[in-house]
Design a protein around this motif. Structure first.
Motif, PDB file in Angstrom:
ATOM      1  N   MET A  39       0.841  -1.198   0.000  1.00 18.15           N
ATOM      2  CA  MET A  39       0.000   0.000   0.000  1.00 18.15           C
ATOM      3  C   MET A  39       0.878   1.251   0.000  1.00 18.15           C
ATOM      4  O   MET A  39       0.547   2.239  -0.648  1.00 18.15           O
ATOM      5  N   ALA A  40       2.007   1.205   0.703  1.00 20.45           N
ATOM      6  CA  ALA A  40       2.917   2.357   0.732  1.00 20.45           C
ATOM      7  C   ALA A  40       3.466   2.658  -0.658  1.00 20.45           C
ATOM      8  O   ALA A  40       3.571   3.826  -1.061  1.00 20.45           O
ATOM      9  N   ALA A  46       1.242   6.863  -6.792  1.00 18.41           N
ATOM     10  CA  ALA A  46       0.077   7.693  -7.115  1.00 18.41           C
ATOM     11  C   ALA A  46       0.308   9.157  -6.753  1.00 18.41           C
ATOM     12  O   ALA A  46      -0.458  10.025  -7.175  1.00 18.41           O
ATOM     13  N   GLY A  47       1.351   9.401  -5.982  1.00 17.26           N
ATOM     14  CA  GLY A  47       1.646  10.774  -5.587  1.00 17.26           C
ATOM     15  C   GLY A  47       0.686  11.315  -4.550  1.00 17.26           C
ATOM     16  O   GLY A  47       0.387  12.508  -4.524  1.00 17.26           O
ATOM     17  N   VAL A  48       0.173  10.430  -3.695  1.00 19.37           N
ATOM     18  CA  VAL A  48      -0.735  10.846  -2.626  1.00 19.37           C
ATOM     19  C   VAL A  48      -0.177  10.339  -1.301  1.00 19.37           C
ATOM     20  O   VAL A  48       0.596   9.381  -1.262  1.00 19.37           O
ATOM     21  N   TYR A  54      -5.675   5.739   2.550  1.00 17.68           N
ATOM     22  CA  TYR A  54      -6.549   5.027   3.485  1.00 17.68           C
ATOM     23  C   TYR A  54      -7.906   5.691   3.655  1.00 17.68           C
ATOM     24  O   TYR A  54      -8.875   5.026   4.037  1.00 17.68           O
ATOM     25  N   ARG A  55      -8.019   6.972   3.349  1.00 15.99           N
ATOM     26  CA  ARG A  55      -9.328   7.629   3.365  1.00 15.99           C
ATOM     27  C   ARG A  55     -10.191   7.075   2.224  1.00 15.99           C
ATOM     28  O   ARG A  55     -11.389   6.878   2.373  1.00 15.99           O
ATOM     29  N   GLY A  59      -8.306  -0.374   3.507  1.00 15.53           N
ATOM     30  CA  GLY A  59      -7.363  -1.488   3.533  1.00 15.53           C
ATOM     31  C   GLY A  59      -7.159  -2.050   2.137  1.00 15.53           C
ATOM     32  O   GLY A  59      -7.805  -1.641   1.173  1.00 15.53           O
ATOM     33  N   ARG A  60      -6.262  -2.999   2.045  1.00 14.20           N
ATOM     34  CA  ARG A  60      -5.938  -3.631   0.766  1.00 14.20           C
ATOM     35  C   ARG A  60      -7.164  -4.318   0.156  1.00 14.20           C
ATOM     36  O   ARG A  60      -7.381  -4.271  -1.053  1.00 14.20           O
TER      37      ARG A  60
END
Length: 193
Positions: A39-40, A46-48, A54-55, A59-60
């Motif tokens: 996820m990191a 994505a540049g976020v 997570y908003r 989760g995955r």
């Protein structure tokens, strides 16, 4: 409204843009050779920030479900727009698109199944959508006597999914898929019955 306060529609547009960037990065990673991407790493590409990631996707599992549902929607839209010279050609053209989807989404389906059961709503709801979208194509192809009558839509889709799960490159799998399509055609001499 004060000038320095952004308007709510701009916030929504920005939030949607971030969501789409996350989905695009994750989709590309899962479609390729990176099914174990973190996820990191998705957040970084994505540049976020992680909070934004997570908003949008707590989760995955939620991220995988969103990708799966978006791709199912695309397959269903294809059932409305696919073309061919005959009803049988339209149905087999759509099956080709479903085959491509099934091949590319093998990693996502496998990971989803490691978190949820095969009768989970994410699968059952989307399976129902695919059946509803493609059912009329099969019905038309069977009424024109181009596709054999003794197979149900579920049997045909299960066959395509099974072929898409075969390990190998396109040169190995494509002839198997084409042979299966040949097997769907009505036997010679049944047209008009």
């Amino acid at each position: 409204m004060p000038q320095n306060q952004p308007s709510p529609p701009l916030k929504r547009v920005d939030a949607e843009r971030n969501r789409e960037k996350i989905l695009a990065v994750a989709r590309a990673a899962f479609d390729g050779s990176e099914p174990d991407i973190s996820m990191a790493e998705i957040s970084r590409r994505a540049g976020v920030g992680m909070a934004t990631l997570y908003r949008n996707f707590p989760g995955r599992l939620e991220l995988l479900e969103a990708i799966w549902s978006d791709e199912i929607d695309a397959v269903c839209r294809a059932a409305e727009t696919v073309t061919g010279e005959t009803p049988g050609a339209v149905f087999t053209a759509w099956l080709h698109q479903f085959f491509i989807f099934s091949s590319r989404k093998r990693h996502i389906a496998s990971e989803l199944l490691s978190h949820v059961e095969s009768d989970s709503p994410v699968f059952s709801r989307n399976r129902a959508k695919v059946m509803a979208a493609s059912g009329p194509l099969l019905t038309a192809a069977q009424h024109s006597h181009e596709i054999r009558q003794d197979l149900t839509l579920r049997q045909i889709l299960d066959m395509i999914v099974a072929i898409a799960a075969i390990r190998g490159d396109a040169a190995y799998i494509e002839p198997i898929f084409l042979a299966a399509l040949d097997g769907l055609r009505s036997p010679a001499g049944t047209t008009g019955r």
